[in-house]
Design a protein around this motif. Structure first.
Motif, PDB file in Angstrom:
ATOM      1  N   LEU A 100      25.815 -12.092  68.194  1.00 50.69           N
ATOM      2  CA  LEU A 100      26.145 -13.500  68.008  1.00 50.69           C
ATOM      3  C   LEU A 100      26.707 -13.749  66.616  1.00 50.69           C
ATOM      4  N   VAL A 101      27.736 -14.605  66.545  1.00 54.61           N
ATOM      5  CA  VAL A 101      28.366 -14.902  65.258  1.00 54.61           C
ATOM      6  C   VAL A 101      28.949 -16.317  65.254  1.00 54.61           C
ATOM      7  N   ALA A 102      29.200 -16.806  64.033  1.00 51.86           N
ATOM      8  CA  ALA A 102      29.938 -18.058  63.859  1.00 51.86           C
ATOM      9  C   ALA A 102      30.571 -18.085  62.473  1.00 51.86           C
ATOM     10  N   ASP A 103      31.048 -16.976  61.996  1.00 50.12           N
ATOM     11  CA  ASP A 103      31.808 -16.711  60.759  1.00 50.12           C
ATOM     12  C   ASP A 103      31.627 -15.267  60.338  1.00 50.12           C
ATOM     13  N   CYS A 104      30.431 -14.704  60.569  1.00 51.11           N
ATOM     14  CA  CYS A 104      30.221 -13.279  60.306  1.00 51.11           C
ATOM     15  C   CYS A 104      31.079 -12.460  61.264  1.00 51.11           C
ATOM     16  N   ALA A 105      31.226 -11.172  60.972  1.00 54.43           N
ATOM     17  CA  ALA A 105      32.072 -10.314  61.802  1.00 54.43           C
ATOM     18  C   ALA A 105      31.249  -9.620  62.881  1.00 54.43           C
ATOM     19  N   PRO A 106      31.643  -9.788  64.151  1.00 55.80           N
ATOM     20  CA  PRO A 106      31.043  -8.986  65.219  1.00 55.80           C
ATOM     21  C   PRO A 106      31.791  -7.660  65.317  1.00 55.80           C
ATOM     22  N   VAL A 107      31.073  -6.556  65.321  1.00 52.57           N
ATOM     23  CA  VAL A 107      31.703  -5.236  65.326  1.00 52.57           C
ATOM     24  C   VAL A 107      31.213  -4.457  66.540  1.00 52.57           C
ATOM     25  N   LEU A 108      32.151  -3.957  67.334  1.00 52.17           N
ATOM     26  CA  LEU A 108      31.846  -3.191  68.540  1.00 52.17           C
ATOM     27  C   LEU A 108      32.361  -1.770  68.354  1.00 52.17           C
ATOM     28  N   LEU A 109      31.510  -0.775  68.668  1.00 49.39           N
ATOM     29  CA  LEU A 109      31.878   0.634  68.525  1.00 49.39           C
ATOM     30  C   LEU A 109      31.632   1.361  69.838  1.00 49.39           C
ATOM     31  N   ALA A 110      32.451   2.363  70.123  1.00 51.54           N
ATOM     32  CA  ALA A 110      32.274   3.143  71.347  1.00 51.54           C
ATOM     33  C   ALA A 110      32.805   4.555  71.175  1.00 51.54           C
ATOM     34  N   ASP A 111      32.075   5.510  71.743  1.00 50.53           N
ATOM     35  CA  ASP A 111      32.568   6.870  71.930  1.00 50.53           C
ATOM     36  C   ASP A 111      32.518   7.123  73.425  1.00 50.53           C
ATOM     37  N   ALA A 112      33.659   6.994  74.071  1.00 44.43           N
ATOM     38  CA  ALA A 112      33.698   7.109  75.527  1.00 44.43           C
ATOM     39  C   ALA A 112      33.299   8.497  75.997  1.00 44.43           C
ATOM     40  N   ALA A 113      33.692   9.525  75.249  1.00 47.61           N
ATOM     41  CA  ALA A 113      33.393  10.889  75.662  1.00 47.61           C
ATOM     42  C   ALA A 113      31.891  11.166  75.613  1.00 47.61           C
ATOM     43  N   ALA A 114      31.207  10.645  74.600  1.00 47.64           N
ATOM     44  CA  ALA A 114      29.774  10.859  74.463  1.00 47.64           C
ATOM     45  C   ALA A 114      28.967   9.880  75.305  1.00 47.64           C
ATOM     46  N   GLY A 115      29.593   8.777  75.739  1.00 41.59           N
ATOM     47  CA  GLY A 115      28.864   7.765  76.478  1.00 41.59           C
ATOM     48  C   GLY A 115      27.880   7.017  75.604  1.00 41.59           C
ATOM     49  N   VAL A 116      28.362   6.566  74.430  1.00 34.32           N
ATOM     50  CA  VAL A 116      27.513   5.846  73.478  1.00 34.32           C
ATOM     51  C   VAL A 116      28.283   4.630  72.970  1.00 34.32           C
ATOM     52  N   VAL A 117      27.624   3.470  72.954  1.00 33.19           N
ATOM     53  CA  VAL A 117      28.247   2.256  72.434  1.00 33.19           C
ATOM     54  C   VAL A 117      27.281   1.553  71.489  1.00 33.19           C
ATOM     55  N   GLY A 118      27.836   0.719  70.615  1.00 32.44           N
ATOM     56  CA  GLY A 118      27.006  -0.023  69.680  1.00 32.44           C
ATOM     57  C   GLY A 118      27.640  -1.343  69.306  1.00 32.44           C
ATOM     58  N   ALA A 119      26.810  -2.265  68.830  1.00 29.59           N
ATOM     59  CA  ALA A 119      27.286  -3.576  68.382  1.00 29.59           C
ATOM     60  C   ALA A 119      26.552  -3.943  67.104  1.00 29.59           C
ATOM     61  N   ALA A 120      27.274  -4.565  66.166  1.00 37.26           N
ATOM     62  CA  ALA A 120      26.682  -4.933  64.883  1.00 37.26           C
ATOM     63  C   ALA A 120      27.082  -6.343  64.484  1.00 37.26           C
ATOM     64  N   HIS A 121      26.139  -7.012  63.826  1.00 39.78           N
ATOM     65  CA  HIS A 121      26.350  -8.315  63.198  1.00 39.78           C
ATOM     66  C   HIS A 121      26.542  -8.036  61.712  1.00 39.78           C
ATOM     67  N   SER A 122      27.791  -8.173  61.249  1.00 39.31           N
ATOM     68  CA  SER A 122      28.112  -7.764  59.886  1.00 39.31           C
ATOM     69  C   SER A 122      28.568  -8.964  59.068  1.00 39.31           C
ATOM     70  N   GLY A 123      27.593  -9.740  58.577  1.00 37.59           N
ATOM     71  CA  GLY A 123      27.881 -10.811  57.639  1.00 37.59           C
ATOM     72  C   GLY A 123      27.939 -10.275  56.227  1.00 37.59           C
ATOM     73  N   ARG A 124      27.981 -11.172  55.260  1.00 39.69           N
ATOM     74  CA  ARG A 124      28.085 -10.714  53.875  1.00 39.69           C
ATOM     75  C   ARG A 124      26.931  -9.803  53.473  1.00 39.69           C
TER      76      ARG A 124
END
Length: 244
Positions: A100-124
C-alpha cells in the motif's frame, strides 16, 4: 482500475489507481488501505474489486502492516497475521503480495525462473534503511538470481515535487546515491525512484521499469502529501498457478 506490469512468464503484477471502488470522499473511490479511517466494509469491497480486476483471489492476498522499516517476511499465504514489515516474499503460486502507498514507492520484484516474487514499501526511511536490497537478499535465499530478477517501481512522489529539508536530502543521499533532487521551485528534494533504481543496479538487477506517474500531480492516484486524509492504492505481484 489496474495498470498491468510485465515481469516475466508466469508472473502477474500491476498497480491500482483510485477509480472503480465504493469508498466515498475523502477516500473515493478504490481505497485499499484498511488503517486510514475508511469504512471497513468499503475497503473489503474495494479489495475484492481489485482482485477481480487482477484475476486473483482476494482471500489469498497478503497485506502488510507497514512501518517504514527494512524487515522482510517470507509468506506462504495470508495468515497468521504478520508482524510489522515493509517487504514480503513468496515462492507459492496463487499467493498475491500487496503493498500500500500514497506517495512512497511500491516496488515489485520477480525471478520467473526461480519462481520467487516480492513486494516492498519503499518510502524515505525504508529506502534509506535498504528495504529493497533486503527484499532482494531474501529472494536470493529462496533461489532467485539478481541477474534474472525483473523489477517494477510504481507511481510515487517525483523529485520535482518531493520537497524535504536540505539536511534530510543530504542524509538520505549519503545512504542512497542518486536520490538527491531539486524541486521545480529550486528547493531540496528527493527522488526515491531514482535512488531505488540505483540500489537495484548496484545489486545486479538490470531489468528495471519505472512508472513515471507522480502521485502529487496525478489526480488518478492517492497522495498523502497532496490531500492529507486520503486513501491508498497498491502494487500487486504473484506467481500464476498455471505457470508451474
Amino acid at each position: 482500475m489496474i495498470t498491468a506490469v510485465a515481469l516475466g512468464a508466469g508472473i502477474g503484477a500491476g498497480f491500482s489507481g483510485r477509480a472503480g471502488g465504493v469508498s466515498t470522499a475523502p477516500y473515493a473511490s478504490l481505497n485499499l488501505g484498511g488503517a486510514v479511517g475508511d469504512d471497513p466494509a468499503a475497503v473489503t469491497g474495494n479489495r475484492h474489486r481489485a482482485a477481480a480486476a487482477l484475476g486473483t483471489d482476494a482471500a489469498r492476498t497478503v497485506w502488510m502492516r507497514q512501518v517504514h522499516g527494512a524487515d522482510v517476511a517470507h509468506v506462504t499465504g495470508p495468515g497468521p497475521e504478520l508482524p510489522p514489515v515493509d517487504a514480503v516474499v513468496t515462492d507459492r503460486p496463487g499467493v498475491t503480495l500487496a503493498v500500500l502507498v500514497a506517495d512512497c514507492a511500491p516496488v515489485l520484484l520477480a525471478d520467473a525462473a526461480a519462481g520467487v516474487v516480492g513486494a516492498a514499501h519503499s518510502g524515505r526511511p525504508g529506502t534509506a534503511a535498504g528495504v529493497v536490497p533486503a527484499l532482494l537478499d531474501a529472494m536470493t535465499g529462496l533461489g532467485a538470481d539478481p541477474a534474472r530478477v525483473t523489477a517494477a517501481i510504481g507511481p510515487a512522489a517525483c523529485g520535482g515535487c518531493y520537497e524535504v529539508p536540505a539536511a534530510m536530502r543530504d542524509e538520505v543521499a549519503a545512504a542512497v546515491p542518486g536520490s538527491a533532487a531539486t524541486t521545480r521551485r529550486g528547493t531540496p528534494a528527493l527522488d526515491l525512484r531514482a535512488g531505488i533504481a540505483g540500489q537495484l543496479a548496484r545489486a545486479g538487477v538490470t531489468g528495471v521499469s519505472v512508472d513515471p506517474r507522480c502521485t502529487l500531480e496525478d489526480p488518478g492516484l492517492f497522495s498523502y502529501r497532496r490531500d492529507g486524509l486520503t486513501g491508498r492504492f497498491a502494487g500487486f505481484v504473484w506467481l500464476r498457478e498455471d505457470a508451474r
